[in-house]
Design a protein around this motif. Structure first.
Motif, short mmCIF file in Angstrom:
data_model
loop_
_atom_site.label_atom_id
_atom_site.label_comp_id
_atom_site.label_asym_id
_atom_site.label_seq_id
_atom_site.Cartn_x
_atom_site.Cartn_y
_atom_site.Cartn_z
N LYS A 34 0.83 -1.21 0.00
CA LYS A 34 0.00 0.00 0.00
C LYS A 34 0.87 1.26 0.00
N LEU A 35 1.93 1.23 0.82
CA LEU A 35 2.83 2.39 0.88
C LEU A 35 3.50 2.63 -0.47
N LEU A 36 3.91 1.54 -1.10
CA LEU A 36 4.55 1.67 -2.42
C LEU A 36 3.59 2.24 -3.44
N LYS A 37 2.34 1.79 -3.38
CA LYS A 37 1.34 2.27 -4.34
C LYS A 37 1.13 3.78 -4.17
N THR A 38 1.02 4.18 -2.89
CA THR A 38 0.84 5.63 -2.64
C THR A 38 2.04 6.41 -3.13
N PHE A 39 3.26 5.91 -2.84
CA PHE A 39 4.46 6.62 -3.25
C PHE A 39 4.52 6.72 -4.77
N SER A 44 4.36 10.19 -9.38
CA SER A 44 3.83 10.44 -10.71
C SER A 44 3.10 11.79 -10.76
N ASN A 45 2.38 12.12 -9.69
CA ASN A 45 1.75 13.44 -9.62
C ASN A 45 2.79 14.55 -9.66
N TYR A 46 3.87 14.32 -8.95
CA TYR A 46 4.94 15.32 -8.88
C TYR A 46 5.58 15.50 -10.26
N LEU A 71 7.57 13.76 -0.44
CA LEU A 71 8.51 13.57 0.69
C LEU A 71 7.85 12.72 1.78
N ASN A 72 6.58 13.03 2.09
CA ASN A 72 5.89 12.28 3.14
C ASN A 72 5.68 10.83 2.74
N GLY A 73 5.40 10.63 1.46
CA GLY A 73 5.23 9.25 0.98
C GLY A 73 6.48 8.44 1.20
N HIS A 74 7.64 9.05 0.92
CA HIS A 74 8.89 8.35 1.13
C HIS A 74 9.16 8.15 2.61
N ARG A 75 8.80 9.18 3.39
CA ARG A 75 9.03 9.10 4.84
C ARG A 75 8.25 7.94 5.45
N SER A 76 7.00 7.76 5.01
CA SER A 76 6.24 6.66 5.64
C SER A 76 6.80 5.31 5.24
N ILE A 77 7.43 5.23 4.08
CA ILE A 77 8.08 3.95 3.74
C ILE A 77 9.27 3.73 4.66
N GLN A 94 17.44 -0.18 -6.87
CA GLN A 94 16.77 0.64 -5.86
C GLN A 94 15.84 1.65 -6.52
N ILE A 95 14.77 1.16 -7.07
CA ILE A 95 13.88 2.05 -7.81
C ILE A 95 13.25 3.10 -6.89
N VAL A 96 12.85 2.65 -5.71
CA VAL A 96 12.20 3.59 -4.79
C VAL A 96 13.15 4.71 -4.41
N GLU A 97 14.40 4.34 -4.11
CA GLU A 97 15.37 5.36 -3.71
C GLU A 97 15.74 6.25 -4.90
N SER A 98 15.82 5.67 -6.09
CA SER A 98 16.12 6.48 -7.27
C SER A 98 15.00 7.48 -7.54
N ALA A 99 13.78 7.02 -7.38
CA ALA A 99 12.64 7.92 -7.60
C ALA A 99 12.68 9.04 -6.58
N TYR A 100 13.02 8.69 -5.35
CA TYR A 100 13.10 9.72 -4.30
C TYR A 100 14.21 10.72 -4.63
N ASP A 101 15.37 10.20 -5.08
CA ASP A 101 16.48 11.10 -5.43
C ASP A 101 16.08 12.03 -6.56
N PHE A 102 15.36 11.49 -7.52
CA PHE A 102 14.89 12.32 -8.64
C PHE A 102 14.01 13.46 -8.13
N VAL A 103 13.09 13.10 -7.22
CA VAL A 103 12.18 14.11 -6.67
C VAL A 103 12.97 15.23 -5.99
N VAL A 104 13.93 14.84 -5.15
CA VAL A 104 14.67 15.83 -4.38
C VAL A 104 15.62 16.63 -5.27
N ASN A 105 16.30 15.93 -6.19
CA ASN A 105 17.28 16.63 -7.04
C ASN A 105 16.62 17.65 -7.94
#
Ligand SMILES: *[C@@H]1O[C@H](CO)[C@@H](O)[C@H](O)[C@H]1NC(C)=O
Ligand SMILES: *[C@@H]1O[C@H](CO)[C@@H](O)[C@H](O)[C@H]1NC(C)=O
Ligand SMILES: *[C@@H]1O[C@H](CO)[C@@H](O)[C@H](O)[C@H]1NC(C)=O
Ligand SMILES: *[C@@H]1O[C@H](CO)[C@@H](O)[C@H](O)[C@H]1NC(C)=O
Ligand SMILES: *[C@@H]1O[C@H](CO)[C@@H](O)[C@H](O)[C@H]1NC(C)=O
Ligand SMILES: *[C@@H]1O[C@H](CO)[C@@H](O)[C@H](O)[C@H]1NC(C)=O
Length: 269
Positions: A34-39, A44-46, A71-77, A94-105
């Protein structure tokens, strides 16, 4: 009857206790999914928001909320230990971490933090007042441009055959000079931050674009005529000594001729 109820009480208690524990920790795998789906959805919205607001560039100001949601989506994971350590980080890719890095970068490379008052941990809170004011002034300038040229603000490929302009453009330069001046002033204030300060991309891109319209589309920059007069003056002063000496020489020969003339006349008598 009383005996029966008192026998039932522990049963009810056990029942309630069980449902509570079930609600608190459902099967860890299911929760992680569920957390992954939300993230996935918030990333994708971002991404959608970023691309949709890339021209004219309003990414930082428009996409702030989606950024915080991501950010919150990643935090809850991360906070779900089972999910983050056992499932997400255990994966080689590490797709989740790569996606997070993309968001932040993307956020940081656009200097978005400079548009906002930020929390200690870098979460944007609200848009700085100076930024809001800059955009009010930009609105005024764009409104003035449009009112005086009927050329739309939204960047469209310039249609040169359709921009039938000279008369209109003159009125843009005269009418919008004041509002353009205050916009430039406002930009200068934002720019003059502390050492190494980078202007938020929403602001720098808008200023760049408006500046280009002002000078390239409307030809309002008078630097050309200034340059011409500077060059003319420089040339004049460089040639001044030459002019001076030639005029001296001319005068000299003229007076010689005069003397010669009088002496000739004397001889003639
Ligand atoms: C993503 O965007 C859509 C449309 O704007 C919205 O309905 C949805 O709630 C968003 N998803 C999340 C997880 O915020
Ligand atoms: C995309 O951006 C435009 C303005 O640039 C806006 O009108 C539109 O609503 C945006 N689309 C979505 C789905 O947010
Ligand atoms: C638009 O421009 C005209 C003249 O150029 C002016 O009279 C009018 O007040 C302007 N309208 C607005 C809304 O600025
Ligand atoms: C450019 O302007 C000309 C003349 O007004 C028009 O015929 C043509 O369709 C325009 N092209 C575009 C891409 O808008
Ligand atoms: C330019 O604009 C004037 C009026 O604003 C119009 O009469 C003229 O036909 C236009 N010329 C072209 C080439 O579009
Ligand atoms: C301004 O825009 C031009 C072209 O759109 C680009 O080449 C230039 O790098 C930009 N300058 C800044 C400071 O963003």
């Amino acid at each position: 009857m009383v005996f029966f109820v008192s026998l039932l009480r522990p049963c009810i208690f056990v029942l309630i206790w069980q449902t509570r524990t079930l609600a608190v920790s459902p099967s860890p795998g299911g929760d992680c999914a569920k957390l992954l789906k939300t993230f996935a959805e918030v990333v994708s919205n971002y991404t959608y928001c970023a691309v949709n607001n890339s021209r004219p560039f309003r990414f930082c100001c428009v996409c702030e909320k989606v950024y915080v949601t991501a950010l919150n989506g990643h935090r809850s994971i991360v906070q779900d230990n089972d999910c983050h350590n056992d499932l997400v980080l255990a994966e080689k890719y590490q797709i989740v971490e790569s996606a997070y890095d993309f968001v932040v970068n993307l956020w940081k490379s656009s200097n978005c933090p400079a548009c906002f008052e930020n929390d200690k941990d870098g979460t944007p809170k609200e848009i700085k007042t100076e930024i809001t004011e800059f955009f009010h002034k930009l609105d005024a300038v764009e409104h003035c441009f449009y009112n005086n040229s009927q050329i739309h603000v939204i960047p469209v490929p310039v249609n040169h055959s359709a921009s039938n302009s000279s008369a209109k453009v003159l009125s843009v330069c005269d009418s919008c000079d004041k509002s353009y001046g205050t916009l430039k002033e406002s930009y200068k204030n934002i720019e003059s931050g502390p050492e190494g300060y980078k202007v938020c991309a929403d602001v720098s891109a808008s200023m760049n674009y408006t500046r280009q319209r002002w000078s390239n589309n409307f030809h309002c920059v008078k630097i050309h005529s200034d340059l011409v007069s500077v060059v003319a003056l420089t040339v004049f002063f460089c040639f001044l000594p030459i002019i001076f000496y030639t005029s001296l020489r001319l005068q000299g020969t003229a007076s010689k001729d005069k003397k010669l003339g009088t002496s000739l006349r004397v001889n003639h008598r």
